[in-house]
Enzyme design. Structure first.
Site, PDB file in Angstrom:
ATOM      1  N   LYS A 121     -96.468 -72.237 -80.264  1.00 38.33           N
ATOM      2  CA  LYS A 121     -97.045 -73.397 -80.962  1.00 38.33           C
ATOM      3  C   LYS A 121     -96.156 -73.792 -82.138  1.00 38.33           C
ATOM      4  O   LYS A 121     -95.660 -72.935 -82.866  1.00 38.33           O
ATOM      5  CB  LYS A 121     -98.459 -73.062 -81.456  1.00 38.33           C
ATOM      6  CG  LYS A 121     -99.463 -72.892 -80.315  1.00 38.33           C
ATOM      7  CD  LYS A 121    -100.852 -72.651 -80.838  1.00 38.33           C
ATOM      8  CE  LYS A 121    -101.810 -72.231 -79.738  1.00 38.33           C
ATOM      9  NZ  LYS A 121    -102.271 -73.311 -78.864  1.00 38.33           N
ATOM     10  N   ASP A 129    -109.093 -60.345 -76.334  1.00 33.39           N
ATOM     11  CA  ASP A 129    -108.622 -61.644 -75.854  1.00 33.39           C
ATOM     12  C   ASP A 129    -107.807 -62.384 -76.917  1.00 33.39           C
ATOM     13  O   ASP A 129    -106.835 -63.062 -76.598  1.00 33.39           O
ATOM     14  CB  ASP A 129    -109.838 -62.488 -75.436  1.00 33.39           C
ATOM     15  CG  ASP A 129    -109.456 -63.755 -74.710  1.00 33.39           C
ATOM     16  OD1 ASP A 129    -108.657 -63.668 -73.761  1.00 33.39           O
ATOM     17  OD2 ASP A 129    -109.939 -64.838 -75.101  1.00 33.39           O
ATOM     18  N   HIS A 185    -102.781 -62.760 -80.258  1.00 35.51           N
ATOM     19  CA  HIS A 185    -102.469 -63.979 -81.000  1.00 35.51           C
ATOM     20  C   HIS A 185    -102.656 -63.810 -82.516  1.00 35.51           C
ATOM     21  O   HIS A 185    -101.792 -64.158 -83.312  1.00 35.51           O
ATOM     22  CB  HIS A 185    -103.364 -65.138 -80.544  1.00 35.51           C
ATOM     23  CG  HIS A 185    -103.387 -65.343 -79.058  1.00 35.51           C
ATOM     24  ND1 HIS A 185    -102.270 -65.243 -78.273  1.00 35.51           N
ATOM     25  CD2 HIS A 185    -104.399 -65.658 -78.208  1.00 35.51           C
ATOM     26  CE1 HIS A 185    -102.588 -65.488 -77.007  1.00 35.51           C
ATOM     27  NE2 HIS A 185    -103.882 -65.743 -76.945  1.00 35.51           N
ATOM     28  N   LYS A 229    -115.816 -67.976 -79.735  1.00 38.66           N
ATOM     29  CA  LYS A 229    -116.038 -69.076 -78.795  1.00 38.66           C
ATOM     30  C   LYS A 229    -117.335 -69.769 -79.165  1.00 38.66           C
ATOM     31  O   LYS A 229    -118.214 -69.174 -79.781  1.00 38.66           O
ATOM     32  CB  LYS A 229    -116.117 -68.526 -77.373  1.00 38.66           C
ATOM     33  CG  LYS A 229    -114.784 -67.928 -76.921  1.00 38.66           C
ATOM     34  CD  LYS A 229    -114.569 -68.083 -75.441  1.00 38.66           C
ATOM     35  CE  LYS A 229    -113.237 -67.511 -75.000  1.00 38.66           C
ATOM     36  NZ  LYS A 229    -112.120 -68.469 -75.092  1.00 38.66           N
TER      37      LYS A 229
END
Ligand code: BG6
Length: 509
Positions: free
Chosen positions: A197, A250, A255, A355
Site C-alpha cells: 500500500k 488474520d 499486517h 470486522k
C-alpha cells in the site's frame, strides 16, 4: 503520483516465466492478473515473459486465454488496451493438475520448457502460490523433487507465498523448515499486501527522507501510538477460513505488526532488503511476549452481533455462512503493547482491528506530548489537544498534522488546525491493485517489502501467548459488540485505564 517502485528502480527485471498456482482462484483474477497487466503497461514487466496458470479446474491454453480475457475486462484497474492485452494473452498458458500428484509437476516442467522455447526465455521462474496454505509445503516439495527450485547463476527461481504463514509459532516453524528443505531464504518471498500500500511504503519515506521528524520520533516527544485497522465488511464468503483463524491471526500477526515495526524501527543503513528487515525484526523482538496476566489486562477481544452498517441490517458473525453457530472466534481485538528499547520504553502502542466496525479505515495516530508550560492560561490550554500526526492508509491516503494556531481576533484564542496532505490532491493516483510493487520487486529480486522468516517468527512469538490464553479461557460474553460500532466497550476502557482514548480522523479532502 509516481509510478516508480519504492526502491527507486524503474526498469523491468530480467525476462522470466511467471507460474501461478491457483490460477482459477479469486486472488488471481481480481489482483494478480490486473497487477501484471498494469506492470506491462508501465513497462515494468520484462518485455519478454510468459505466464503459466496452474489449477485443478479443467482447461487448456485456449480456454485459459479466453477466461483471462474475460477476467481482465472485469477486473482491470485501467482501460484495457487491445494490443497490450493481445501480447499478454498469447504469452499465457494453462496446466490442469492435482498439486498432490507429482505427475502435475513433471508436466509443469514440460509446459515451462514449451513456453521458454516459444519465446526464447531464459530459465528465470517466479512461482506464485495463490493457494490454500495447507498446500504450501506440498507444492514446494513437489517443485523441489522435479528440480524446479534449483537456481543457477543464469536462472533464478523465486517463490511468493501468500499468508497465513502458519497458524501459531510451532506450525510457522514447521512450515519454514519444510520450505527450507528446497529453497534458500533468499528465494522465499512471504507476501504481505499491506506492504504494497502506498501510505505504508510512505512511512519509510516520510520518516527517513525528512530530517525534521527523526529528532522527535522517540519517547521524549511521543506520548503514544495508535494503529487502527477497521473494516466495515464482515467475513463475507470466507467463514470457513476465518472461523479457524480470527482477527489475531488474520490481521495482527502480519499486517498490523508489520506497520508497527515500520513506525518504530531505527533508521536502516540503506533501503536494501536486509538493512530494513534487520531493523524491523529488532522492533518485534523488543515487544516482550505477554504473560497470561498481561493478556487479561492488556487485550480485549470481541465478536460482532447483528447490527446496522450504513443503515442496513447485517447478520451476526455466528449467522454468517460456514461459521459455527456457537463459534468463539474473535472478530475484534484491541491491545496495548510496549516496544521495550531506549527509543520507545513506556510509550504505549495501542492497536485495534475488527470486522463490521463503524467505518472502513486504516490509520496510524502518533500522539505527541503536551507543551511543558501553559502559556495561554489553564482554561485555554485544556481545550488544546496535544499535537497529533495521523498517517491515513485507507480508504483515503494522506497525512494530517494537527497543530495549534491563534484564531484571528483581538484576544488570544488557540484552536486546533489540521494540516492535511492528501495523495488525491498530490497527483493522479496510480490505478493499482496493491500487488504491482510486490510482484515487480520480486521480479527484480528486491526483498525489502517481504517478510523474512525471523520477523514471522518474532510476530508469532508476540501473538501466540495471546492465542493460548484466549483458547484456554473461551470468551463468555460473545457476541459482545453490535455490527456498525467501534467494537466492545472494553476496548474504550482499555485506553481509559491508561488515561487515553481512541482517536479517529477522517481525512479532509
Ligand atoms: C486480508 C485478510 O489479509 O486483509 C482479510 O485476510 C481482510 O480478512 C483484508 O479483509 C484487509 O485488506 P484491505 O487491503 O482490504 O485492508
Amino acid at each position: 503520483m509516481s509510478d516508480q517502485p519504492l526502491t527507486g528502480h524503474n526498469s523491468p527485471g530480467e525476462p522470466c516465466t511467471i507460474v501461478i498456482f491457483g490460477a482459477s482462484g479469486d486472488l488471481t483474477k481480481r489482483k494478480l492478473l490486473p497487477a501484471l497487466y498494469n506492470l506491462k503497461v508501465l513497462r515494468l514487466l520484462p518485455q519478454n515473459f510468459s505466464v503459466i496458470g496452474v489449477a485443478v479446474s479443467e482447461g487448456d491454453d485456449a480456454s485459459y486465454r479466453a477466461t483471462s480475457t474475460e477476467e481482465i475486462k472485469e477486473f482491470a484497474t485501467r482501460p484495457v488496451d487491445d494490443a497490450e492485452w493481445e501480447d499478454f494473452r498469447k504469452r499465457s498458458y494453462y496446466l490442469q493438475g492435482d498439486f498432490n500428484d507429482i505427475e502435475t509437476f513433471k508436466k509443469l516442467e514440460n509446459k515451462i520448457a514449451e513456453a521458454q522455447a516459444a519465446w526464447n526465455l531464459p530459465g528465470n521462474i517466479l512461482f506464485y502460490l495463490a493457494i490454500t496454505p495447507t498446500l504450501f509445503a506440498k507444492v514446494v516439495e513437489q517443485l523441489g523433487t522435479v528440480g524446479l527450485t534449483a537456481q543457477t547463476p543464469e536462472a533464478w527461481r523465486r517463490v511468493i507465498i501468500e499468508k497465513p504463514f502458519g497458524r501459531d509459532l510451532a506450525s510457522a516453524r514447521a512450515l519454514n523448515e519444510d520450505l527450507r528443505k528446497h529453497l534458500e531464504e533468499s528465494q522465499i518471498y512471504r507476501i504481505d499486501h499491506y506492504l504494497g500500500k502506498e501510505t505504508v511504503q510512505n512511512i519509510m519515506v516520510f520518516r527517513f527522507a525528512n530530517s525534521i521528524f527523526e529528532p522527535i520520533w522517540n519517547r521524549r516527544y511521543i506520548d503514544y501510538v495508535q494503529i487502527t485497522v477497521a473494516e466495515e465488511l464482515g467475513v463475507e464468503l470466507r467463514g470457513g477460513y476465518y472461523d479457524h483463524s480470527g482477527v489475531l491471526r488474520d490481521m495482527v500477526q502480519n499486517h498490523i505488526l508489520s506497520v508497527l515495526s515500520l513506525i518504530a524501527m531505527e533508521p536502516p543503513s540503506s533501503i536494501s532488503g536486509d538493512s530494513v528487515r534487520n531493523e524491523k525484526v529488532k522492533v518485534l523482538e523488543a515487544i516482550r511476549p505477554m504473560q497470561p496476566e498481561d493478556v487479561i489486562s492488556n487485550t480485549v477481544r470481541g465478536q460482532y452481533a447483528a447490527g446496522l452498517i450504513d443503515g442496513k441490517p447485517v447478520p451476526a458473525y455466528r449467522s454468517e455462512p460456514n461459521v459455527d453457530p456457537h463459534s468463539n472466534t474473535d472478530t475484534f481485538v484491541a491491545m496495548k503493547l510496549f516496544v521495550e528499547n531506549w527509543r520507545w520504553a513506556e510509550v504505549p502502542f495501542f492497536i485495534r482491528s475488527g470486522k463490521r466496525l463503524k467505518e472502513h479505515t486504516t490509520q496510524v495516530v502518533i500522539g505527541f506530548r503536551r507543551t511543558p508550560l501553559l502559556l495561554f492560561g489553564e482554561d485555554l490550554h485544556s481545550n488544546i489537544k496535544p499535537n497529533r500526526l495521523v498517517l491515513h492508509v485507507q480508504p483515503d491516503e494522506g497525512i494530517t498534522m494537527d497543530i495549534h494556531a491563534k484564531r484571528p481576533g483581538p484576544n488570544i484564542n488557540v484552536v486546533n488546525v489540521p494540516l492535511d496532505f492528501s495523495y488525491r490532491e498530490f497527483g493522479e493516483g496510480m490505478a493499482a491493485t496493491g500487488y504491482e510493487t510486490l510482484l515487480y520487486d520480486c521480479m527484480i529480486g528486491e526483498t525489502t517489502l517481504f517478510h523474512r522468516y525471523d520477523s514471522v517468527d518474532a510476530s508469532w512469538r508476540i501473538v501466540t501467548p495471546i492465542l493460548d490464553v484466549w483458547q484456554a479461557l473461551p470468551a463468555r460474553d460473545f457476541p459482545n459488540y453490535d455490527a456498525g460500532t467501534w467494537g466492545p466497550a472494553a476496548s474504550d476502557h482499555l485506553l481509559e485505564k491508561s488515561g487515553h482514548e481512541w482517536h479517529h480522523y477522517p481525512l479532509k479532502t
